[in-house]
Design a protein around this motif. Structure first.
Motif, PDB file in Angstrom:
ATOM      1  N   LEU A 103       0.931  -1.279  -0.098  1.00  0.00           N
ATOM      2  CA  LEU A 103       0.261   0.083  -0.050  1.00  0.00           C
ATOM      3  C   LEU A 103       0.989   1.298  -0.040  1.00  0.00           C
ATOM      4  N   ALA A 104       1.929   1.138   0.640  1.00  0.00           N
ATOM      5  CA  ALA A 104       2.670   2.266   0.818  1.00  0.00           C
ATOM      6  C   ALA A 104       3.683   2.484  -0.558  1.00  0.00           C
ATOM      7  N   ALA A 105       3.718   1.456  -1.428  1.00  0.00           N
ATOM      8  CA  ALA A 105       4.443   1.618  -2.356  1.00  0.00           C
ATOM      9  C   ALA A 105       3.379   2.175  -3.594  1.00  0.00           C
ATOM     10  N   ALA A 106       2.236   1.808  -3.533  1.00  0.00           N
ATOM     11  CA  ALA A 106       1.025   2.488  -4.232  1.00  0.00           C
ATOM     12  C   ALA A 106       0.841   4.043  -3.945  1.00  0.00           C
ATOM     13  N   VAL A 107       1.028   4.403  -2.974  1.00  0.00           N
ATOM     14  CA  VAL A 107       0.983   5.768  -2.317  1.00  0.00           C
ATOM     15  C   VAL A 107       2.271   6.418  -2.985  1.00  0.00           C
ATOM     16  N   SER A 108       3.509   5.715  -2.978  1.00  0.00           N
ATOM     17  CA  SER A 108       4.483   6.388  -3.566  1.00  0.00           C
ATOM     18  C   SER A 108       4.581   6.700  -5.080  1.00  0.00           C
ATOM     19  N   ALA A 109       3.832   5.483  -5.747  1.00  0.00           N
ATOM     20  CA  ALA A 109       3.560   5.473  -7.156  1.00  0.00           C
ATOM     21  C   ALA A 109       2.688   6.646  -7.519  1.00  0.00           C
ATOM     22  N   ALA A 110       1.497   6.855  -6.680  1.00  0.00           N
ATOM     23  CA  ALA A 110       0.762   8.024  -6.977  1.00  0.00           C
ATOM     24  C   ALA A 110       1.447   9.293  -6.860  1.00  0.00           C
ATOM     25  N   PRO A 145     -12.995  -0.130  10.650  1.00  0.00           N
ATOM     26  CA  PRO A 145     -13.129  -1.495  11.249  1.00  0.00           C
ATOM     27  C   PRO A 145     -12.688  -2.467  10.224  1.00  0.00           C
ATOM     28  N   ASP A 146     -13.136  -2.517   8.922  1.00  0.00           N
ATOM     29  CA  ASP A 146     -12.957  -3.550   8.059  1.00  0.00           C
ATOM     30  C   ASP A 146     -12.004  -3.346   7.133  1.00  0.00           C
ATOM     31  N   GLU A 147     -11.413  -2.041   6.863  1.00  0.00           N
ATOM     32  CA  GLU A 147     -10.662  -1.716   5.752  1.00  0.00           C
ATOM     33  C   GLU A 147      -9.992  -0.452   6.301  1.00  0.00           C
ATOM     34  N   VAL A 148      -8.700  -0.193   5.288  1.00  0.00           N
ATOM     35  CA  VAL A 148      -7.963   1.092   5.454  1.00  0.00           C
ATOM     36  C   VAL A 148      -8.257   1.765   4.146  1.00  0.00           C
ATOM     37  N   ILE A 149      -8.405   2.964   4.027  1.00  0.00           N
ATOM     38  CA  ILE A 149      -8.556   3.914   3.078  1.00  0.00           C
ATOM     39  C   ILE A 149      -7.411   4.901   2.835  1.00  0.00           C
ATOM     40  N   VAL A 150      -6.676   5.069   1.846  1.00  0.00           N
ATOM     41  CA  VAL A 150      -5.713   6.155   1.784  1.00  0.00           C
ATOM     42  C   VAL A 150      -6.122   6.860   0.462  1.00  0.00           C
ATOM     43  N   THR A 151      -6.400   8.108   0.729  1.00  0.00           N
ATOM     44  CA  THR A 151      -6.624   9.048  -0.672  1.00  0.00           C
ATOM     45  C   THR A 151      -5.336   9.939  -0.857  1.00  0.00           C
ATOM     46  N   VAL A 152      -4.932   9.965  -2.000  1.00  0.00           N
ATOM     47  CA  VAL A 152      -3.737  10.847  -2.372  1.00  0.00           C
ATOM     48  C   VAL A 152      -4.520  11.878  -3.574  1.00  0.00           C
ATOM     49  N   ARG A 153      -4.549  13.048  -3.031  1.00  0.00           N
ATOM     50  CA  ARG A 153      -5.018  14.027  -4.047  1.00  0.00           C
ATOM     51  C   ARG A 153      -4.048  15.191  -4.434  1.00  0.00           C
ATOM     52  N   ASP A 154      -4.178  15.910  -5.517  1.00  0.00           N
ATOM     53  CA  ASP A 154      -3.446  16.880  -6.140  1.00  0.00           C
ATOM     54  C   ASP A 154      -4.114  18.003  -6.656  1.00  0.00           C
ATOM     55  N   ASP A 155      -3.760  19.048  -6.964  1.00  0.00           N
ATOM     56  CA  ASP A 155      -4.198  20.464  -7.412  1.00  0.00           C
ATOM     57  C   ASP A 155      -3.546  20.656  -8.758  1.00  0.00           C
ATOM     58  N   GLY A 156      -3.024  19.682  -9.514  1.00  0.00           N
ATOM     59  CA  GLY A 156      -2.674  19.579 -11.002  1.00  0.00           C
ATOM     60  C   GLY A 156      -3.726  19.985 -12.037  1.00  0.00           C
ATOM     61  N   PRO A 158     -10.197  17.622 -15.541  1.00  0.00           N
ATOM     62  CA  PRO A 158      -9.418  18.499 -16.361  1.00  0.00           C
ATOM     63  C   PRO A 158      -9.484  19.738 -15.575  1.00  0.00           C
ATOM     64  N   GLY A 159      -8.271  20.374 -15.122  1.00  0.00           N
ATOM     65  CA  GLY A 159      -8.434  21.602 -14.351  1.00  0.00           C
ATOM     66  C   GLY A 159      -8.581  21.797 -13.003  1.00  0.00           C
ATOM     67  N   GLN A 160      -9.033  20.434 -12.283  1.00  0.00           N
ATOM     68  CA  GLN A 160      -9.302  20.517 -10.963  1.00  0.00           C
ATOM     69  C   GLN A 160      -8.517  19.344 -10.316  1.00  0.00           C
ATOM     70  N   GLY A 161      -7.615  19.076 -10.832  1.00  0.00           N
ATOM     71  CA  GLY A 161      -6.506  17.985 -10.220  1.00  0.00           C
ATOM     72  C   GLY A 161      -7.148  16.508 -10.294  1.00  0.00           C
ATOM     73  N   THR A 162      -6.386  15.737  -9.534  1.00  0.00           N
ATOM     74  CA  THR A 162      -6.743  14.218  -9.680  1.00  0.00           C
ATOM     75  C   THR A 162      -6.908  13.641  -8.246  1.00  0.00           C
ATOM     76  N   GLU A 163      -7.667  12.781  -8.074  1.00  0.00           N
ATOM     77  CA  GLU A 163      -7.553  11.942  -6.571  1.00  0.00           C
ATOM     78  C   GLU A 163      -7.823  10.441  -6.776  1.00  0.00           C
ATOM     79  N   VAL A 164      -6.942   9.796  -5.903  1.00  0.00           N
ATOM     80  CA  VAL A 164      -6.589   8.455  -6.117  1.00  0.00           C
ATOM     81  C   VAL A 164      -6.909   7.943  -4.615  1.00  0.00           C
ATOM     82  N   GLU A 165      -8.053   7.085  -4.654  1.00  0.00           N
ATOM     83  CA  GLU A 165      -8.457   6.306  -3.372  1.00  0.00           C
ATOM     84  C   GLU A 165      -8.294   5.053  -3.440  1.00  0.00           C
ATOM     85  N   LEU A 166      -7.370   4.567  -2.628  1.00  0.00           N
ATOM     86  CA  LEU A 166      -6.828   3.101  -2.296  1.00  0.00           C
ATOM     87  C   LEU A 166      -7.462   2.559  -1.253  1.00  0.00           C
TER      88      LEU A 166
END
Length: 402
Positions: free
Chosen positions: A308-315, A337-348, A388-396
């Protein structure tokens, strides 16, 4: 990292050998009890006693021979069938009345065990061979066979061939399953290597190409060569030219699947203690990357936390490459309780529609392998939302394993 080989044996026919072993014992007891309760009808009881003693001793002594396909040799099958045929042909000598009224033979239904051994070992052709001999022996034993005799002979013949055919189909299915596992393992290994290459070699080559082009002169030529090698390596990875990690065999004990697996014990990731995901993600925090985490440890299995940390690094690498060095990024960790969610968002600037599919076609597998591939292997999901114009969000999302 060290590697280890894990061998998985699959045998759909092994339960049939176990059943045959039980069948031979039960039918041996049945034949003996049948003779004991019908002892008054024998003209020559010593013949029946002698044969049943030999049959019982043979049955008990040869139990290891019917424990599996390897031990069940052709020589044993021939001898076992000979015992059954001798018992059938000796029946009129011991019990003349049985010949006249279609009574049971000395081995009775124990004979079917010999035919079934042929069926399990060699399929329907071997079963037809053995059951034909049994049919001829029964007809000879009866002298003037009745309709019931032909009915019983035909029943054994058809049943044994049907069982032999089922065994052949089961073996074919077994080989197909082993082949499917082989392909699956090869695909997973290729994706794992592709992720590692993408996270290291390909990114270095891409950086050399960009810096060399910017510097110009001899560095530009070096950048051009790095770019060519990057394209060649991406093509190699995406074409699947990676040695398979599993091979299947049609062995006597069933299909054998061998897998070469990476042993992570050297880097300590295979320990049983759960790993705090926050400690792996915290180093990403900086002036342009904000990190929001729960107050309590976010515990995951070491392998899952590392992937999961490697996926965040890739994002985050995608943010730096496509959104620019000045782009702002945010990492949010949620512990459910049943899962971990990591969200990576940018303003690109966001990802244009169709760009991901185009990148995969060009062999650029950053999202497909480094992110989605890792989450898929963990049983999780990766969702990418970009405007487009509002960035990207990746939800893991990664499920917690109890």
């Amino acid at each position: 990292m060290a590697k280890r080989e894990r061998v998985v044996r699959m045998s759909v026919e092994q339960p049939l050998w176990h059943a045959l072993t039980a069948y031979r014992i039960l039918t041996m007891l049945y034949a003996v009890l049948l003779a004991v309760f019908g002892r008054d009808r024998y003209d020559r009881p010593w013949v029946a006693v002698a044969f049943l003693v030999v049959m019982s001793a043979w049955t008990l002594a040869t139990l290891p021979k019917v424990a599996g396909a390897v031990a069940c040799t052709k020589r044993f099958l021939g001898a076992d069938l000979a015992v059954a045929l001798v018992g059938i042909l000796l029946t009129p000598l011991a019990d003349f009345e049985a010949q006249q009224i279609d009574g049971p033979t000395l081995p009775s239904i124990w004979t079917a065990g010999s035919v079934l051994a042929f069926a399990i070992k060699g399929g329907w052709r071997w079963a037809a061979f053995a059951s034909t001999f049994v049919a001829v022996a029964n007809i000879i034993e009866r002298g003037e066979p009745s309709r019931d005799t032909f009915h019983n002979v035909l029943l054994v013949w058809v049943a044994s061939i049907a069982i032999g055919y089922v065994v052949e189909v089961a073996r074919a299915s077994e080989r197909t399953l082993a082949r499917a596992l082989e392909i699956e393992a090869a695909t997973r290994e290729r994706e794992r290597l592709a992720r590692d290459i993408h996270d290291s070699v390909l990114q270095v080559l891409a950086m050399v190409q960009r810096r060399g082009t910017a510097l110009g002169g001899e560095a530009a030529e070096l950048g051009r060569m790095a770019g060519e090698q990057e394209v060649a390596l991406r093509t190699l990875v995406s074409s699947g030219l990676v040695p398979t990690t599993r091979v299947s065999e049609d062995a006597a004990e069933g299909a054998v699947v061998r897998s070469v697996e990476v042993d992570d014990e050297e880097d300590g990731s295979s320990g049983r203690a759960d790993c705090d995901l926050r400690s792996l993600l915290a180093p990403h925090a900086g002036s342009r990357i904000s990190f929001a985490e729960p107050g309590a440890p976010v515990l995951l299995a070491p392998a899952a936390a590392k992937e999961l940390a490697a996926a965040v690094s890739a994002a985050l690498d995608n943010v730096r490459v496509h959104a620019g060095e000045t782009a702002q990024a945010w990492i949010l960790v949620e512990d459910w309780p049943d899962e971990v969610i990591v969200t990576v968002r940018d303003d690109g600037p966001g990802i244009p529609e169709g760009r991901l599919a185009q990148a995969e076609g060009e062999g650029r597998m950053g999202v497909a392998l480094s992110i989605r591939g890792r989450l898929r292997d963990l049983g999780g999901t990766a969702e990418l939302i970009s405007v487009p114009g509002q960035g990207t969000e990746v939800e893991l999302k990664v499920p917690k394993v109890a």
